[in-house]
Each structure stands twice: as C-alpha cells, then as structure tokens.
Design an enzyme around this catalytic site. Structure first.
Site, mmCIF file in Angstrom:
data_model
loop_
_atom_site.group_PDB
_atom_site.id
_atom_site.type_symbol
_atom_site.label_atom_id
_atom_site.label_comp_id
_atom_site.label_asym_id
_atom_site.label_seq_id
_atom_site.Cartn_x
_atom_site.Cartn_y
_atom_site.Cartn_z
ATOM 1 N N LYS A 7 0.809 -1.224 0.000
ATOM 2 C CA LYS A 7 0.000 0.000 0.000
ATOM 3 C C LYS A 7 0.841 1.273 0.000
ATOM 4 O O LYS A 7 0.447 2.278 -0.611
ATOM 5 C CB LYS A 7 -0.967 0.009 1.176
ATOM 6 C CG LYS A 7 -0.323 0.069 2.550
ATOM 7 C CD LYS A 7 -1.377 0.059 3.647
ATOM 8 C CE LYS A 7 -0.748 0.152 5.029
ATOM 9 N NZ LYS A 7 -1.753 0.140 6.104
ATOM 10 N N ARG A 14 -8.565 -1.589 16.868
ATOM 11 C CA ARG A 14 -8.866 -1.249 15.479
ATOM 12 C C ARG A 14 -9.842 -2.312 15.002
ATOM 13 O O ARG A 14 -10.876 -2.509 15.623
ATOM 14 C CB ARG A 14 -7.575 -1.167 14.644
ATOM 15 C CG ARG A 14 -7.745 -0.298 13.388
ATOM 16 C CD ARG A 14 -6.485 -0.186 12.574
ATOM 17 N NE ARG A 14 -6.177 -1.411 11.839
ATOM 18 C CZ ARG A 14 -5.225 -1.498 10.915
ATOM 19 N NH1 ARG A 14 -4.470 -0.444 10.628
ATOM 20 N NH2 ARG A 14 -5.001 -2.632 10.289
#
Length: 359
Positions: free
Chosen positions: A35, A129
């Site tokens: 990414k 998260r």
C-alpha cells in the site's frame, strides 16, 4: 522535475530478501504489503523476487496493478459491502470481521460465478482497530463460513501497534492462537494461515518468543526500509536509504531563529515554540505537507536540521553543514514509511527508479 523521490530497486530487493530469509528461519512466511507504494509493479516485482509468499494491500485499485501475478492476493482492509463484487472478482482473500459483509461476499460469488473466496477472520487483541473480541462471535463467524458454498476460512489474523499502539508480545500471540483453536473444531488448524501482525512483530520473532503456531506476518515497512516497528530500529543487513527525496533550495538567507510578533495556532490548533540559537542560515525548500509527510524525513547530510514545514515549504538549518549551499542546489532526505506513502500518492512528486549493485 523537483521535488522527486529516487527509488533504488536493488536496495528494496535486498531488504525484502533479508527480511524474508530472517522470517523463514523462524518458520514464518511473509505477505508483502504494497500500500505505501500504491501497488507499483516494479516494487511489487522486487517483493516477488525477494520471496514473499503472498501480496496484500488495503486498496483494490492498487491490487489491480498486479492482478496478473500468480501469488495469492489479500485485501487487508475489511471490505465495504458495496464493493463485494469487485472484491471477489479481483482478490483471493479478504480480511473480515462482520457476518453481513461475508454474506455480501457469498452472494457476489454466487452471482458472478466465482467458485471460492478466502476469508481471514481478524481478532482484536487490544489495539481496538478491526477485529472480533468475543469468542462466541468468532465461533458464529466460523460456522457461517463453513456453511457457505463459496467462502472458506483461509486464516486467522490480528493487528497491533497501528491505532492505539499496543505492542505485540507472547501473551497476545497466545491469545491469537486460542482463537485459532476455536476454529479448529470446524477446520484443520494445520491448513490455516495464522497472521500474527505486522513489522511490529519482528523483534518478538527475533527474540525467539513468537509462539510456533504463528506462521505468517504482513510486512510493509520492514521490507521497504529494513525497519521493525516495535523499537523503531533498522534490521542488520538492510538499507535505510532505498527511498531518497530530492528537493531544491528556493531561498537561502540568514534569519533569526525565533519569530517575532504574537504567536497564533497552526492548522491543527497547536502553538509552536522555538529555541533561540541566534541568527541561522536557513534554506527554504520547495515542498511541504501537501507533497509529503515531512515528519518522517531525515537529511542525508546529518549536520542539517529540519526546522519546520508549511503546506508548500520546508525550512532547513544549513548553518553547520560545512557546505556552501546556493539557491538552486538540491538537498536529499532519507524517507520514512508515511513520507513514501504520501509521495507515491502525490501528483506533485516525480518518482524516479534507479538500480545500484547491492551486496
């Protein structure tokens, strides 16, 4: 064109191979996370050549840039229900925590004739998260996957040190394995990918404290920069300068080191303070926050000091450099993870690929 980012592909390859080989000595395979470089095919190829077992990204558009590669491709951000069709068409595996999303994936597989799609169930070990906390919810998700026609349980994973910066340790990895054992009532645990986390797990692994059941890590920063994320240290045998930002001096003047007048707040509501070091020679460079993350840049000339940045400019103290800089000269910086991530996504920074022989 400047500013520009110089990428040394040989050094990237060397970092990947070093880290992959290190993980291999502990029986751990690597999912190379692409990414930060927006799935750039040249860097992805360095990942493949360096020996990663799979490729992962949080954005489908990045994965589409290397869809032709044969390695398993993993969407490492939980899929949006609206993207279910694109997900099952373009990736082999996606991380999931919600049955509603998995239902959408199953429906999309049926509708599009996709035979199988892998699910990595994520559990939350305290970083708060993504991830399932309750055992009962996890077991329900496993039962749904097992009852579906097209989905299969590819693995169980966890993520730490990203949102609340909770570090991985042996106890947390044992907690992860306790979820894996729950899944083992329905599937063969030996066939599952057990993904212990990211580059923050490397020191735990190196110390010999990683439980043997953890067999995979999702790595990006350590592959690109040779840096583990728990102690923020560079790993032996890796290169910390595979990504170098070059920027041009547009103003060079001696100025006071302390501003004068009434101080206000910056764009984040913070008040800045400055040390009085007398008059200093300050180079104004033509890049700022809009171009790159200036908080993770380090001048290659270590006698230089970044003072501050605005959206368009970065100010560097060159007083102690011992060099006679002039307007138009180029200053170079080593880049950290978020600097590279923003640079690759920025339309304002040219990315130049280079090769140098890497021992």
């Amino acid at each position: 064109m400047y500013p520009r980012l110089i990428v040394d592909l040989d050094k990237v390859f060397c970092n990947v191979k070093q880290v992959v080989d290190l993980c291999g000595t502990f029986g751990i395979s690597v999912c190379g996370v692409t990414k930060a470089v927006c799935g750039d095919p040249r860097i992805v190829q360095a990942f493949v050549d360096g020996g990663v077992a799979s490729l992962g990204d949080s954005r489908l558009d990045h994965i589409l840039r290397y869809k032709h590669l044969k390695l398993p491709k993993v969407l490492i951000r939980a899929p949006q229900i609206q993207d279910a069709a694109r997900v099952v068409e373009n990736v082999d595996v996606s991380v999931n925590t919600e049955i509603e999303a998995m239902k959408a994936l199953e429906d999309a597989c049926s509708r599009l004739g996709v035979r199988r799609h892998g699910v990595m169930l994520m559990v939350d070990l305290g970083d708060l998260r993504e991830g399932i906390i309750e055992r009962r919810e996890f077991e329900e998700a496993v039962r749904f996957i097992e009852s579906s026609k097209h989905l299969f349980l590819y693995g169980v994973g966890a993520n730490l040190n990203c949102l609340s910066f909770i570090l991985p340790d042996e106890r947390k990895m044992d907690d992860l394995l306790s979820f894996v054992r729950l899944a083992g009532e329905s599937v063969s645990v030996a066939d599952l990918v057990v993904s212990g986390g990211n580059s923050s797990n490397i020191n735990l692994m190196r110390s010999g404290s990683m439980p043997s059941g953890v067999n995979s890590l999702r790595l990006g920063e350590s592959l690109l920069f040779g840096r583990e994320r728990a102690g923020y240290d560079y790993l032996p045998g890796t290169h910390n300068d595979a990504f170098v930002l070059q920027a041009v001096i547009v103003e060079l003047k001696e100025k006071p080191s302390v501003p004068w007048g009434t101080s206000g707040v910056d764009s984040y509501g913070q008040v800045h303070s400055y040390e009085d070091r007398g008059a200093r020679r300050r180079a104004l460079l033509a890049f700022g926050h809009q171009d790159i993350d200036t908080g993770v840049l380090w001048p290659i000339n270590e006698s230089l000091r970044i003072i501050d940045s605005s959206s368009d400019y970065t100010v560097v103290d060159v007083t102690d450099s011992g060099e006679r800089y002039r307007v138009g000269d180029v200053i170079e910086f080593r880049c950290g993870y978020h600097a590279v991530a923003r640079a690759f996504a920025s339309p304002y920074i040219d990315v130049i690929f280079a090769n140098s022989f890497c021992l």
